[in-house]
Design a protein around this motif. Structure first.
Motif, short mmCIF file in Angstrom:
data_model
loop_
_atom_site.label_atom_id
_atom_site.label_comp_id
_atom_site.label_asym_id
_atom_site.label_seq_id
_atom_site.Cartn_x
_atom_site.Cartn_y
_atom_site.Cartn_z
N ASP A 18 0.98 -1.15 -0.03
CA ASP A 18 -0.04 -0.04 -0.20
C ASP A 18 0.93 1.21 0.00
O ASP A 18 0.69 2.02 0.93
CB ASP A 18 -0.91 0.06 1.13
N ASN A 19 1.79 1.35 -0.94
CA ASN A 19 2.61 2.45 -1.19
C ASN A 19 2.00 3.77 -1.10
O ASN A 19 2.53 4.97 -0.41
CB ASN A 19 3.59 2.44 -2.14
N GLU A 20 0.74 3.93 -1.70
CA GLU A 20 0.19 5.04 -1.49
C GLU A 20 -0.94 5.20 -0.38
O GLU A 20 -1.58 6.38 -0.51
CB GLU A 20 -0.69 5.37 -2.80
N HIS A 21 -0.92 4.58 0.48
CA HIS A 21 -1.50 4.48 1.70
C HIS A 21 -3.17 4.53 1.50
O HIS A 21 -3.87 4.91 2.38
CB HIS A 21 -1.27 5.59 2.50
N LYS A 22 -3.83 4.06 0.35
CA LYS A 22 -4.98 4.10 0.24
C LYS A 22 -5.85 3.18 1.04
O LYS A 22 -7.02 3.56 1.35
CB LYS A 22 -5.26 3.76 -1.35
N ARG A 24 -4.64 1.75 3.94
CA ARG A 24 -4.62 2.28 5.39
C ARG A 24 -5.64 3.50 5.52
O ARG A 24 -6.19 3.56 6.65
CB ARG A 24 -3.07 2.82 5.35
N ASP A 25 -5.73 4.35 4.81
CA ASP A 25 -6.51 5.68 4.74
C ASP A 25 -8.03 5.33 4.90
O ASP A 25 -8.91 5.64 5.59
CB ASP A 25 -6.23 6.73 3.89
N ASN A 29 -6.83 2.41 9.37
CA ASN A 29 -5.42 2.16 9.96
C ASN A 29 -4.47 3.35 9.97
O ASN A 29 -3.54 3.21 9.14
CB ASN A 29 -4.81 0.96 8.93
N VAL A 30 -4.82 4.03 10.69
CA VAL A 30 -4.26 5.66 10.66
C VAL A 30 -2.61 5.33 11.19
O VAL A 30 -1.71 6.26 10.35
CB VAL A 30 -4.55 6.57 11.60
N GLN A 31 -2.16 4.46 11.91
CA GLN A 31 -0.72 4.32 12.29
C GLN A 31 -0.04 3.53 11.19
O GLN A 31 1.13 3.66 11.25
CB GLN A 31 -0.72 3.80 13.61
N GLY A 32 -0.75 2.86 10.27
CA GLY A 32 -0.12 2.11 9.19
C GLY A 32 0.33 0.92 9.83
O GLY A 32 1.40 0.07 9.39
#
Length: 76
Positions: A18-22, A24-25, A29-32
């Motif tokens: 999830d390199n673009e944090h899509k 996570r967001d 999963n705010v902390q990743g």
């Protein structure tokens, strides 16, 4: 490197990068945290989230509760 680690540790669960944090967001999963586990109901709604090596164990209680609710609705 991810593929190498998956092979080295014989990981057989689905894995996503999830390199673009899509993810996570989108799924709280705010902390990743990784690994991250998401539990969705039959309507596609996020019903549970847990992270870390015990993540699946932590989701078990939520899954059991959802399954019990589903069973009660089916019996009614």
């Amino acid at each position: 490197q991810v593929r190498d680690m998956i092979a080295a540790h014989s990981i057989n669960e689905p894995c996503a990068v999830d390199n673009e944090h899509k993810l996570r967001d989108a799924f709280q999963n705010v902390q990743g945290y990784v690994p991250a586990y998401y539990l969705f109901d039959s309507e596609g709604k996020l019903r549970g989230f847990a992270a870390g090596e015990r993540g699946l164990d932590l989701l078990k209680a939520t899954l059991d509760r959802l399954m019990a609710q589903t069973s009660q609705v089916a019996v009614s």
